[in-house]
Design a protein around this motif. Structure first.
Motif, PDB file in Angstrom:
ATOM      1  N   SER A 178     -23.040 -19.660  59.970  1.00 47.65           N
ATOM      2  CA  SER A 178     -23.768 -20.278  58.861  1.00 47.65           C
ATOM      3  C   SER A 178     -23.976 -19.289  57.721  1.00 47.65           C
ATOM      4  O   SER A 178     -23.877 -19.656  56.548  1.00 47.65           O
ATOM      5  CB  SER A 178     -25.116 -20.814  59.345  1.00 47.65           C
ATOM      6  OG  SER A 178     -24.945 -21.842  60.286  1.00 47.65           O
ATOM      7  N   GLY A 179     -24.257 -18.036  58.068  1.00 50.27           N
ATOM      8  CA  GLY A 179     -24.416 -17.026  57.030  1.00 50.27           C
ATOM      9  C   GLY A 179     -23.145 -16.804  56.244  1.00 50.27           C
ATOM     10  O   GLY A 179     -23.160 -16.722  55.014  1.00 50.27           O
ATOM     11  N   MET A 180     -22.005 -16.736  56.966  1.00 50.51           N
ATOM     12  CA  MET A 180     -20.733 -16.533  56.275  1.00 50.51           C
ATOM     13  C   MET A 180     -20.369 -17.741  55.429  1.00 50.51           C
ATOM     14  O   MET A 180     -19.871 -17.599  54.301  1.00 50.51           O
ATOM     15  CB  MET A 180     -19.634 -16.229  57.285  1.00 50.51           C
ATOM     16  CG  MET A 180     -19.749 -14.840  57.903  1.00 50.51           C
ATOM     17  SD  MET A 180     -18.297 -14.362  58.859  1.00 50.51           S
ATOM     18  CE  MET A 180     -18.371 -15.541  60.208  1.00 50.51           C
ATOM     19  N   PHE A 181     -20.630 -18.961  55.943  1.00 45.45           N
ATOM     20  CA  PHE A 181     -20.307 -20.144  55.146  1.00 45.45           C
ATOM     21  C   PHE A 181     -21.240 -20.270  53.950  1.00 45.45           C
ATOM     22  O   PHE A 181     -20.822 -20.680  52.866  1.00 45.45           O
ATOM     23  CB  PHE A 181     -20.363 -21.403  56.009  1.00 45.45           C
ATOM     24  CG  PHE A 181     -19.880 -22.632  55.279  1.00 45.45           C
ATOM     25  CD1 PHE A 181     -18.566 -22.726  54.841  1.00 45.45           C
ATOM     26  CD2 PHE A 181     -20.751 -23.671  55.011  1.00 45.45           C
ATOM     27  CE1 PHE A 181     -18.128 -23.852  54.152  1.00 45.45           C
ATOM     28  CE2 PHE A 181     -20.326 -24.794  54.324  1.00 45.45           C
ATOM     29  CZ  PHE A 181     -18.999 -24.884  53.899  1.00 45.45           C
ATOM     30  N   ALA A 182     -22.508 -19.903  54.135  1.00 49.08           N
ATOM     31  CA  ALA A 182     -23.432 -19.893  53.002  1.00 49.08           C
ATOM     32  C   ALA A 182     -22.913 -18.971  51.901  1.00 49.08           C
ATOM     33  O   ALA A 182     -22.976 -19.297  50.713  1.00 49.08           O
ATOM     34  CB  ALA A 182     -24.818 -19.448  53.459  1.00 49.08           C
ATOM     35  N   ALA A 183     -22.381 -17.816  52.310  1.00 47.12           N
ATOM     36  CA  ALA A 183     -21.817 -16.885  51.334  1.00 47.12           C
ATOM     37  C   ALA A 183     -20.596 -17.496  50.657  1.00 47.12           C
ATOM     38  O   ALA A 183     -20.401 -17.351  49.444  1.00 47.12           O
ATOM     39  CB  ALA A 183     -21.449 -15.576  52.014  1.00 47.12           C
ATOM     40  N   GLN A 184     -19.760 -18.188  51.435  1.00 43.59           N
ATOM     41  CA  GLN A 184     -18.566 -18.813  50.866  1.00 43.59           C
ATOM     42  C   GLN A 184     -18.945 -19.880  49.851  1.00 43.59           C
ATOM     43  O   GLN A 184     -18.353 -19.965  48.761  1.00 43.59           O
ATOM     44  CB  GLN A 184     -17.735 -19.440  51.987  1.00 43.59           C
ATOM     45  CG  GLN A 184     -16.460 -20.116  51.505  1.00 43.59           C
ATOM     46  CD  GLN A 184     -15.626 -20.644  52.659  1.00 43.59           C
ATOM     47  OE1 GLN A 184     -15.657 -20.090  53.750  1.00 43.59           O
ATOM     48  NE2 GLN A 184     -14.890 -21.701  52.423  1.00 43.59           N
ATOM     49  N   VAL A 185     -19.944 -20.694  50.181  1.00 44.69           N
ATOM     50  CA  VAL A 185     -20.403 -21.725  49.248  1.00 44.69           C
ATOM     51  C   VAL A 185     -20.971 -21.086  47.988  1.00 44.69           C
ATOM     52  O   VAL A 185     -20.664 -21.505  46.862  1.00 44.69           O
ATOM     53  CB  VAL A 185     -21.461 -22.626  49.921  1.00 44.69           C
ATOM     54  CG1 VAL A 185     -22.083 -23.578  48.900  1.00 44.69           C
ATOM     55  CG2 VAL A 185     -20.835 -23.421  51.065  1.00 44.69           C
ATOM     56  N   GLY A 186     -21.801 -20.060  48.152  1.00 43.69           N
ATOM     57  CA  GLY A 186     -22.382 -19.392  46.998  1.00 43.69           C
ATOM     58  C   GLY A 186     -21.325 -18.803  46.084  1.00 43.69           C
ATOM     59  O   GLY A 186     -21.415 -18.908  44.851  1.00 43.69           O
ATOM     60  N   GLN A 187     -20.300 -18.183  46.665  1.00 42.21           N
ATOM     61  CA  GLN A 187     -19.221 -17.608  45.853  1.00 42.21           C
ATOM     62  C   GLN A 187     -18.458 -18.696  45.105  1.00 42.21           C
ATOM     63  O   GLN A 187     -18.135 -18.550  43.925  1.00 42.21           O
ATOM     64  CB  GLN A 187     -18.280 -16.813  46.753  1.00 42.21           C
ATOM     65  CG  GLN A 187     -18.884 -15.507  47.262  1.00 42.21           C
ATOM     66  CD  GLN A 187     -18.245 -15.032  48.550  1.00 42.21           C
ATOM     67  OE1 GLN A 187     -17.355 -15.674  49.094  1.00 42.21           O
ATOM     68  NE2 GLN A 187     -18.713 -13.917  49.064  1.00 42.21           N
ATOM     69  N   ALA A 188     -18.175 -19.803  45.800  1.00 40.56           N
ATOM     70  CA  ALA A 188     -17.435 -20.890  45.154  1.00 40.56           C
ATOM     71  C   ALA A 188     -18.220 -21.475  43.986  1.00 40.56           C
ATOM     72  O   ALA A 188     -17.663 -21.726  42.905  1.00 40.56           O
ATOM     73  CB  ALA A 188     -17.116 -21.979  46.176  1.00 40.56           C
ATOM     74  N   LEU A 189     -19.514 -21.689  44.182  1.00 39.52           N
ATOM     75  CA  LEU A 189     -20.325 -22.258  43.109  1.00 39.52           C
ATOM     76  C   LEU A 189     -20.490 -21.268  41.958  1.00 39.52           C
ATOM     77  O   LEU A 189     -20.491 -21.665  40.787  1.00 39.52           O
ATOM     78  CB  LEU A 189     -21.691 -22.682  43.647  1.00 39.52           C
ATOM     79  CG  LEU A 189     -21.685 -23.797  44.691  1.00 39.52           C
ATOM     80  CD1 LEU A 189     -23.107 -24.184  45.067  1.00 39.52           C
ATOM     81  CD2 LEU A 189     -20.911 -25.008  44.195  1.00 39.52           C
ATOM     82  N   GLY A 190     -20.645 -19.983  42.286  1.00 42.16           N
ATOM     83  CA  GLY A 190     -20.750 -18.989  41.224  1.00 42.16           C
ATOM     84  C   GLY A 190     -19.484 -18.920  40.384  1.00 42.16           C
ATOM     85  O   GLY A 190     -19.541 -18.849  39.145  1.00 42.16           O
ATOM     86  N   GLN A 191     -18.329 -18.957  41.043  1.00 39.06           N
ATOM     87  CA  GLN A 191     -17.070 -18.939  40.306  1.00 39.06           C
ATOM     88  C   GLN A 191     -16.895 -20.202  39.480  1.00 39.06           C
ATOM     89  O   GLN A 191     -16.406 -20.171  38.349  1.00 39.06           O
ATOM     90  CB  GLN A 191     -15.915 -18.762  41.287  1.00 39.06           C
ATOM     91  CG  GLN A 191     -15.879 -17.379  41.926  1.00 39.06           C
ATOM     92  CD  GLN A 191     -15.009 -17.318  43.170  1.00 39.06           C
ATOM     93  OE1 GLN A 191     -14.381 -18.301  43.561  1.00 39.06           O
ATOM     94  NE2 GLN A 191     -14.984 -16.159  43.812  1.00 39.06           N
ATOM     95  N   LEU A 192     -17.318 -21.333  40.054  1.00 37.73           N
ATOM     96  CA  LEU A 192     -17.223 -22.591  39.323  1.00 37.73           C
ATOM     97  C   LEU A 192     -18.116 -22.575  38.091  1.00 37.73           C
ATOM     98  O   LEU A 192     -17.733 -23.059  37.018  1.00 37.73           O
ATOM     99  CB  LEU A 192     -17.617 -23.740  40.256  1.00 37.73           C
ATOM    100  CG  LEU A 192     -17.429 -25.166  39.766  1.00 37.73           C
ATOM    101  CD1 LEU A 192     -15.995 -25.412  39.338  1.00 37.73           C
ATOM    102  CD2 LEU A 192     -17.825 -26.141  40.860  1.00 37.73           C
TER     103      LEU A 192
END
Length: 450
Positions: A178-192
């Motif tokens: 969950s921590g790694m996926f949370a990071a993945q989501v955060g990175q995707a939204l930040g890039q978006l």
């Protein structure tokens, strides 16, 4: 893996997985082949506590999903900050955006019957885009977290009921994933957030109610290298955003249907257990600070989803792709009509947006990273051609009336054969007598693009 294990026994697959996982933390059996259960429990509890404390500063994780959404949002904000200055829009920028949106409404009034949005247009920074759309992204990615939990349960076979490690193994794996996926989501939204020029740029309704919102910092970057005035670019983007939000505001079923399709697809995705296990095993041997969790999320980004394989997945993907294409194609069509005799630069800007889609625009990139969705942007041009043909054959009111009910919008087959829909709607008429008209319409469209 109890202390009754015999040294000479060959461990089964679950025991091998457990030993491999524990070895990441330096926990290995003694010379007799046995694990000291008391020591194991003490060390696992310590690691779990340390891992949890690393994220304590971001608040508690969501009980149902295990996701720490504040951590996710913090990463998105860090990504936007790292991309460069992100000032709060100035009063003059807000005034320019509202003036452009007001003019856009006047031009669109001549082309569509959908009423203007009552809320005034707003100007957002990148950070404000993250803040104001985050609730919708939470809603969309929750089914993915559920699928992660299913995948985690399969990484290590369920221990026997009397195994004292049963209470800690899966929570540790779940927290790590969950921590790694949370990071993945955060990175995707930040890039978006660094790429979108408006609230609706991804084609989805990301706010709780329709609201025209534009991002001056990203619009300035969009203008770089263009031989078009900044005022024309702003007006063109305001036209697109205003048209899209008017459509969402007038067609009550449309926004919920789009979000429901994304959620439906998310519930059907499959997680690659090998990719997930490798991500966990390669990262959990360290102290797992927030920075390390962020790096882990970046390492697994885009690698844990199995491509759509079931008939149901393919059907949902086709429906989503078609509906997104119909929305963006309709926006292309009505903005083309609104600017045809007023803004020569609109032709160049439209073509630039089409190239942006073909190269993988912000919508495609975000949906692929977050859900493994691989959309085909070519359908947007097909949809624009269909809407243009419908307007030419039956008028703009008939074009827009197709949005009155989900059963009335064009199907994928009708995107392949737009003349039949243009002439009859959902009819059975043959297109043979209309081929010349379609060729004329498409030739006219191609001539404008050249």
């Amino acid at each position: 893996m109890s202390d009754q294990s015999r040294p000479g026994d060959e461990p089964d697959r679950a025991e091998e997985a457990l030993l491999r996982f524990l070895a990441q933390f330096g926990i290995t059996p003694g010379p007799d082949g046995r694990l000291d259960i008391d020591d194991l429990m003490s060390r696992m509890q310590g690691m779990m506590g340390a891992f949890t404390n690393q994220l304590a500063g971001y608040g508690a994780a969501e009980a149902e999903s295990g996701m720490n959404w504040n951590f996710t949002k913090d990463i998105a904000r860090k990504v936007t900050a790292a991309a460069g200055p992100d000032p709060t829009p100035s009063p003059s920028q807000l005034s320019a955006i509202r003036s452009a949106a007001g003019l856009a409404d006047l031009w669109l009034d001549e082309q569509i019957g959908f009423a203007p949005i009552s809320a005034p247009a707003v100007a957002w920074s990148r950070a404000e885009w993250v803040e104001n759309t985050f609730g919708t992204w939470q809603q969309l990615v929750r089914p993915v977290v559920t699928q992660l939990s299913v995948a985690i349960a399969g990484l290590v076979e369920r221990p026997e009921a009397d195994d004292p490690t049963a209470g800690l193994m899966q929570p540790m794996l779940r927290a790590a994933a969950s921590g790694m996926f949370a990071a993945q989501v955060g990175q995707a939204l930040g890039q978006l957030a660094t790429a979108v020029v408006s609230s609706g740029d991804v084609g989805l309704p990301l706010t709780s109610r329709p609201l025209p919102a534009l991002l001056p910092t990203n619009i300035a970057a969009f203008c770089d290298g263009l031989d078009v005035s900044a005022s024309d670019v702003l007006l063109f983007l305001a036209l697109r955003e205003t048209a899209r939000q008017r459509l969402f505001g007038a067609v009550g079923w449309l926004g919920p249907q789009l979000l429901a399709l994304v959620e439906h697809y998310a519930r059907l995705i499959s997680i690659d257990p090998d990719a997930l296990e490798q991500g966990i095993e390669s990262q959990l041997g360290s102290a797992m600070t927030p920075d390390e969790i962020e790096q882990a999320g970046q390492a697994i980004s885009g690698s844990i989803f199995v491509p759509a394989a079931s008939d149901e997945q393919r059907e949902v993907l086709l429906r989503l792709e078609t509906l997104l294409a119909l929305v963006e194609g309709w926006v292309d069509e009505v903005v083309d009509q609104a600017t045809r005799d007023r803004m020569p630069a609109a032709v160049q800007l439209t073509e630039m947006l089409r190239r942006r889609r073909a190269a993988g625009g912000p919508a495609e990139a975000a949906l692929k990273t977050l859900f493994g969705l691989d959309l085909r942007p070519r359908r947007t041009r097909d949809a624009a051609n269909l809407w243009a043909a419908t307007r030419a054959a039956r008028g703009p009111a008939a074009r827009d009336a197709a949005w009155a009910h989900p059963d009335l919008v064009p199907t994928p087959a009708e995107l392949d054969d737009p003349l039949s829909f243009a002439e009859h709607g959902h009819g059975t008429g043959t297109p043979d007598d209309l081929d010349a008209e379609l060729a004329r319409l498409l030739d006219e469209e191609s001539g404008r693009e050249d």
